[in-house]
Design a protein around this motif. Structure first.
Motif, short mmCIF file in Angstrom:
data_model
loop_
_atom_site.label_atom_id
_atom_site.label_comp_id
_atom_site.label_asym_id
_atom_site.label_seq_id
_atom_site.Cartn_x
_atom_site.Cartn_y
_atom_site.Cartn_z
N THR A 109 -8.75 -3.58 2.22
CA THR A 109 -8.61 -4.97 1.80
C THR A 109 -7.61 -5.10 0.66
O THR A 109 -6.76 -5.99 0.66
CB THR A 109 -9.98 -5.56 1.39
N GLN A 110 -7.70 -4.18 -0.29
CA GLN A 110 -6.79 -4.21 -1.43
C GLN A 110 -5.34 -4.00 -0.97
O GLN A 110 -4.43 -4.69 -1.43
CB GLN A 110 -7.19 -3.14 -2.44
N HIS A 111 -5.13 -3.08 -0.06
CA HIS A 111 -3.77 -2.81 0.43
C HIS A 111 -3.24 -4.00 1.22
O HIS A 111 -2.07 -4.37 1.09
CB HIS A 111 -3.75 -1.55 1.29
N LEU A 112 -4.09 -4.59 2.05
CA LEU A 112 -3.67 -5.78 2.81
C LEU A 112 -3.32 -6.91 1.86
O LEU A 112 -2.34 -7.63 2.09
CB LEU A 112 -4.77 -6.21 3.79
N ASP A 113 -4.11 -7.08 0.80
CA ASP A 113 -3.82 -8.12 -0.19
C ASP A 113 -2.46 -7.89 -0.85
O ASP A 113 -1.70 -8.84 -1.07
CB ASP A 113 -4.91 -8.19 -1.26
N ALA A 114 -2.15 -6.63 -1.14
CA ALA A 114 -0.86 -6.31 -1.77
C ALA A 114 0.29 -6.60 -0.81
O ALA A 114 1.32 -7.18 -1.22
CB ALA A 114 -0.83 -4.85 -2.21
N ILE A 115 0.13 -6.23 0.45
CA ILE A 115 1.17 -6.51 1.44
C ILE A 115 1.32 -8.01 1.63
O ILE A 115 2.43 -8.52 1.72
CB ILE A 115 0.85 -5.80 2.78
N PHE A 116 0.20 -8.72 1.66
CA PHE A 116 0.24 -10.17 1.79
C PHE A 116 1.02 -10.78 0.62
O PHE A 116 1.86 -11.67 0.83
CB PHE A 116 -1.18 -10.76 1.84
N ALA A 117 0.76 -10.31 -0.59
CA ALA A 117 1.44 -10.87 -1.78
C ALA A 117 2.95 -10.70 -1.69
O ALA A 117 3.71 -11.63 -1.96
CB ALA A 117 0.90 -10.22 -3.05
N VAL A 118 3.38 -9.52 -1.27
CA VAL A 118 4.83 -9.28 -1.13
C VAL A 118 5.40 -10.14 -0.02
O VAL A 118 6.46 -10.76 -0.17
CB VAL A 118 5.12 -7.78 -0.88
N SER A 119 4.68 -10.21 1.10
CA SER A 119 5.14 -11.03 2.23
C SER A 119 5.24 -12.50 1.83
O SER A 119 6.16 -13.21 2.23
CB SER A 119 4.17 -10.90 3.41
N HIS A 120 4.28 -12.93 1.04
CA HIS A 120 4.27 -14.32 0.57
C HIS A 120 5.48 -14.60 -0.32
O HIS A 120 6.13 -15.65 -0.21
CB HIS A 120 2.97 -14.61 -0.17
#
Length: 107
Positions: free
Chosen positions: A13-24
């Protein structure tokens, strides 16, 4: 963040959140620098990650990797605006993969 997610170590979940933040961020800034294709791909990746609800197995990680690779292609080939024929091809491929993965998860 993607390399760590792919390694299988730590909190998914933490890694997905980090990828989401960069993608955003990419989604928000791509158009500002004339990389509209980056905005589109970043948005697609954000929507895909949102649908995962913090869980990602090998098939989902593969979809994320394809998006990361597509973003790298946009930069490497300096695909400004919508990226022309290459951009359409990239987007079409990503959309087909997401569709296929979505059907596999629900079916």
């Amino acid at each position: 963040a993607f390399a760590v997610l792919k390694s299988g170590k730590g909190d998914t979940t933490q890694h997905l959140d980090a990828i989401f933040a960069v993608s955003h961020d990419i989604k928000g800034q791509g158009g500002s620098f004339d990389f509209e294709l980056m905005t589109i791909i970043g948005n697609q990746l954000c929507r895909f990650i949102e649908g995962l609800n913090g869980k990602a197995g090998a098939p989902e990680i593969e979809v994320i990797e394809l998006h990361v690779n597509a973003l790298q292609v946009v930069m490497a080939q300096n695909l400004k605006k919508d990226g022309g024929a290459v951009g359409r091809s990239l987007l079409g491929g990503l959309e087909r993969v997401i569709e296929k993965r979505s059907r596999a998860r629900t079916g």
